[in-house]
Design a protein around this motif. Structure first.
Motif, PDB file in Angstrom:
ATOM      1  N   LEU A 250       0.815  -1.219   0.000  1.00 44.96           N
ATOM      2  CA  LEU A 250       0.000   0.000   0.000  1.00 44.96           C
ATOM      3  C   LEU A 250       0.848   1.269   0.000  1.00 44.96           C
ATOM      4  O   LEU A 250       0.319   2.360  -0.215  1.00 44.96           O
ATOM      5  N   TYR A 251       2.138   1.147   0.217  1.00 48.47           N
ATOM      6  CA  TYR A 251       3.032   2.309   0.200  1.00 48.47           C
ATOM      7  C   TYR A 251       3.084   2.939  -1.191  1.00 48.47           C
ATOM      8  O   TYR A 251       3.098   4.165  -1.335  1.00 48.47           O
ATOM      9  N   ARG A 252       3.136   2.105  -2.221  1.00 40.65           N
ATOM     10  CA  ARG A 252       3.074   2.542  -3.621  1.00 40.65           C
ATOM     11  C   ARG A 252       4.074   3.660  -3.935  1.00 40.65           C
ATOM     12  O   ARG A 252       3.702   4.711  -4.435  1.00 40.65           O
ATOM     13  N   ASN A 253       5.330   3.415  -3.591  1.00 43.74           N
ATOM     14  CA  ASN A 253       6.408   4.371  -3.884  1.00 43.74           C
ATOM     15  C   ASN A 253       6.138   5.750  -3.271  1.00 43.74           C
ATOM     16  O   ASN A 253       6.558   6.779  -3.804  1.00 43.74           O
ATOM     17  N   GLY A 254       5.437   5.757  -2.153  1.00 40.61           N
ATOM     18  CA  GLY A 254       5.172   7.007  -1.445  1.00 40.61           C
ATOM     19  C   GLY A 254       3.807   7.599  -1.716  1.00 40.61           C
ATOM     20  O   GLY A 254       3.330   8.437  -0.939  1.00 40.61           O
ATOM     21  N   SER A 255       3.156   7.191  -2.803  1.00 43.25           N
ATOM     22  CA  SER A 255       1.829   7.747  -3.107  1.00 43.25           C
ATOM     23  C   SER A 255       0.790   7.351  -2.068  1.00 43.25           C
ATOM     24  O   SER A 255      -0.224   8.022  -1.898  1.00 43.25           O
ATOM     25  N   GLY A 256       1.038   6.240  -1.371  1.00 42.07           N
ATOM     26  CA  GLY A 256       0.101   5.785  -0.352  1.00 42.07           C
ATOM     27  C   GLY A 256       0.294   6.442   1.000  1.00 42.07           C
ATOM     28  O   GLY A 256      -0.473   6.185   1.936  1.00 42.07           O
ATOM     29  N   CYS A 257       1.309   7.299   1.140  1.00 40.73           N
ATOM     30  CA  CYS A 257       1.520   7.997   2.412  1.00 40.73           C
ATOM     31  C   CYS A 257       0.337   8.906   2.712  1.00 40.73           C
ATOM     32  O   CYS A 257      -0.140   9.632   1.843  1.00 40.73           O
ATOM     33  N   GLY A 258      -0.141   8.868   3.951  1.00 40.41           N
ATOM     34  CA  GLY A 258      -1.255   9.712   4.357  1.00 40.41           C
ATOM     35  C   GLY A 258      -2.617   9.070   4.183  1.00 40.41           C
ATOM     36  O   GLY A 258      -3.620   9.648   4.602  1.00 40.41           O
ATOM     37  N   ALA A 259      -2.680   7.880   3.571  1.00 44.11           N
ATOM     38  CA  ALA A 259      -3.963   7.196   3.397  1.00 44.11           C
ATOM     39  C   ALA A 259      -4.443   6.628   4.729  1.00 44.11           C
ATOM     40  O   ALA A 259      -3.637   6.251   5.589  1.00 44.11           O
ATOM     41  N   CYS A 260      -5.749   6.556   4.898  1.00 39.54           N
ATOM     42  CA  CYS A 260      -6.341   6.055   6.136  1.00 39.54           C
ATOM     43  C   CYS A 260      -7.040   4.723   5.894  1.00 39.54           C
ATOM     44  O   CYS A 260      -7.658   4.523   4.841  1.00 39.54           O
ATOM     45  N   TYR A 261      -6.958   3.841   6.891  1.00 40.51           N
ATOM     46  CA  TYR A 261      -7.531   2.505   6.768  1.00 40.51           C
ATOM     47  C   TYR A 261      -8.232   2.098   8.060  1.00 40.51           C
ATOM     48  O   TYR A 261      -7.786   2.447   9.150  1.00 40.51           O
ATOM     49  N   GLN A 262      -9.314   1.359   7.893  1.00 38.10           N
ATOM     50  CA  GLN A 262      -9.959   0.679   9.012  1.00 38.10           C
ATOM     51  C   GLN A 262      -9.393  -0.733   9.021  1.00 38.10           C
ATOM     52  O   GLN A 262      -9.477  -1.460   8.019  1.00 38.10           O
ATOM     53  N   VAL A 263      -8.775  -1.128  10.125  1.00 39.85           N
ATOM     54  CA  VAL A 263      -8.139  -2.439  10.243  1.00 39.85           C
ATOM     55  C   VAL A 263      -8.749  -3.173  11.432  1.00 39.85           C
ATOM     56  O   VAL A 263      -8.872  -2.605  12.521  1.00 39.85           O
ATOM     57  N   ARG A 264      -9.115  -4.424  11.217  1.00 44.10           N
ATOM     58  CA  ARG A 264      -9.651  -5.215  12.330  1.00 44.10           C
ATOM     59  C   ARG A 264      -9.116  -6.640  12.243  1.00 44.10           C
ATOM     60  O   ARG A 264      -8.961  -7.185  11.161  1.00 44.10           O
ATOM     61  N   CYS A 265      -8.810  -7.216  13.403  1.00 46.28           N
ATOM     62  CA  CYS A 265      -8.263  -8.568  13.431  1.00 46.28           C
ATOM     63  C   CYS A 265      -9.382  -9.585  13.652  1.00 46.28           C
ATOM     64  O   CYS A 265     -10.549  -9.219  13.826  1.00 46.28           O
ATOM     65  N   LYS A 266      -9.007 -10.875  13.660  1.00 43.36           N
ATOM     66  CA  LYS A 266     -10.035 -11.917  13.556  1.00 43.36           C
ATOM     67  C   LYS A 266      -9.985 -12.969  14.657  1.00 43.36           C
ATOM     68  O   LYS A 266     -10.536 -14.050  14.498  1.00 43.36           O
ATOM     69  N   ILE A 267      -9.320 -12.675  15.776  1.00 44.06           N
ATOM     70  CA  ILE A 267      -9.237 -13.661  16.853  1.00 44.06           C
ATOM     71  C   ILE A 267     -10.487 -13.557  17.723  1.00 44.06           C
ATOM     72  O   ILE A 267     -10.735 -12.508  18.332  1.00 44.06           O
ATOM     73  N   PRO A 268     -11.289 -14.604  17.810  1.00 41.68           N
ATOM     74  CA  PRO A 268     -12.519 -14.553  18.613  1.00 41.68           C
ATOM     75  C   PRO A 268     -12.236 -14.197  20.070  1.00 41.68           C
ATOM     76  O   PRO A 268     -11.234 -14.621  20.648  1.00 41.68           O
ATOM     77  N   LYS A 269     -13.112 -13.377  20.631  1.00 42.63           N
ATOM     78  CA  LYS A 269     -13.088 -12.975  22.040  1.00 42.63           C
ATOM     79  C   LYS A 269     -11.931 -12.021  22.389  1.00 42.63           C
ATOM     80  O   LYS A 269     -11.871 -11.522  23.517  1.00 42.63           O
ATOM     81  N   ILE A 270     -11.011 -11.803  21.452  1.00 43.24           N
ATOM     82  CA  ILE A 270      -9.911 -10.861  21.698  1.00 43.24           C
ATOM     83  C   ILE A 270     -10.042  -9.632  20.804  1.00 43.24           C
ATOM     84  O   ILE A 270      -9.891  -8.497  21.264  1.00 43.24           O
ATOM     85  N   CYS A 271     -10.333  -9.852  19.536  1.00 44.35           N
ATOM     86  CA  CYS A 271     -10.396  -8.739  18.588  1.00 44.35           C
ATOM     87  C   CYS A 271     -11.765  -8.059  18.614  1.00 44.35           C
ATOM     88  O   CYS A 271     -12.799  -8.733  18.672  1.00 44.35           O
ATOM     89  N   SER A 272     -11.757  -6.731  18.528  1.00 47.25           N
ATOM     90  CA  SER A 272     -13.002  -5.972  18.527  1.00 47.25           C
ATOM     91  C   SER A 272     -13.628  -5.975  17.143  1.00 47.25           C
ATOM     92  O   SER A 272     -12.965  -6.235  16.141  1.00 47.25           O
TER      93      SER A 272
END
Length: 250
Positions: free
Chosen positions: A69-91
């Motif tokens: 996602l860095y894309r030679n610097g063009s991806g700098c400043g981009a925002c992402y929603q990230v969520r993990c997948k471990i039951p009972k631990i991840c929101s």
């Protein structure tokens, strides 16, 4: 070398200008994530985007290094929603992060700050999450939002008045990539293209005398537009200083 740089600059200057309204992409993409300090990641301590201290503190320190996602610097400043997948631990919601660095890991896309990694977990479960040096995640790009902040232009610390200038754009809201930067050369009545130095740092030797007017080309989903920042940098500019543009992307 000079011819290639000049040709690249000319190509950027001749791109067709389109006005677009950019929205969040639908759907999540599967990947993996780790965190700075984990033995499974290879971080870039100096910050490959060139943001400096801003890259560590923006978004309440919920930031990340990215690889593809860095894309030679063009991806700098981009925002992402990230969520993990471990039951009972991840929101369910996970964490919103800003890409401010480049980083590679054990098959990961994201290297999260420790603060962001902890926010992947449900309340009081962060200590259970950290032993998982690498976790499966899903992510999607979302609009960046900076309530109360205008778009800002920073004169990079590497600049040397008046012979060399490098600039970084800060607080770019919405879902935009910065693809070109130009400065107005008043004595010749023309726009001069800046060269991408590294990350999201743009530079030029022998900059015009100020006050300086810049414009940045931003793109989203194949469409582009220019945003002009008139007289944003004073005549006697200084390296390391951040100048407010009084405008904002949306």
């Amino acid at each position: 070398m000079g011819f290639a740089a000049k040709s690249y600059c000319s190509l950027l200057c001749m791109l067709v200008l389109l006005t677009t309204i950019c929205y969040s992409q639908d759907g999540y993409v599967s990947s993996r994530a780790t965190y700075y300090g984990s033995p499974d990641c290879f971080e870039t301590p100096t910050g490959a985007c060139g943001y400096g201290e801003f890259g560590r503190k923006v978004n309440d320190a919920n930031v990340a290094g990215v690889s593809m996602l860095y894309r030679n610097g063009s991806g700098c400043g981009a925002c992402y929603q990230v969520r993990c997948k471990i039951p009972k631990i991840c929101s369910h919601d996970g964490v919103k992060v800003v890409a401010t660095d480049y980083g590679e890991g054990d098959g990961t896309e994201f290297i999260l700050s420790s603060r962001a990694y902890a926010r992947l977990a449900v309340p009081n479960a962060a200590l259970e999450l950290f032993p998982h040096d690498v976790v499966d995640v899903e992510y999607q790009r979302i609009p960046c939002r900076y309530p109360g902040y205008n778009l800002k232009l920073k004169v990079h610390e590497h600049s040397k008045f008046p012979v060399y200038m490098a600039v970084v754009v800060l607080y770019q809201a919405g879902i935009y990539d910065i693809t070109a930067v130009e400065v107005w050369q008043a004595d010749e009545q023309e726009w001069r293209c800046l060269r991408k130095s590294f990350g999201t740092v743009w530079d030029l030797p022998s900059p015009p005398s100020g006050p300086l007017t810049f414009k940045v080309q931003v793109s989203c989903n194949g469409g582009t537009k220019w945003v002009q920042m008139t007289n944003v940098v004073p005549s006697k500019w200084k390296a390391g200083v951040v100048y407010d543009t009084a405008i904002q992307l949306s």
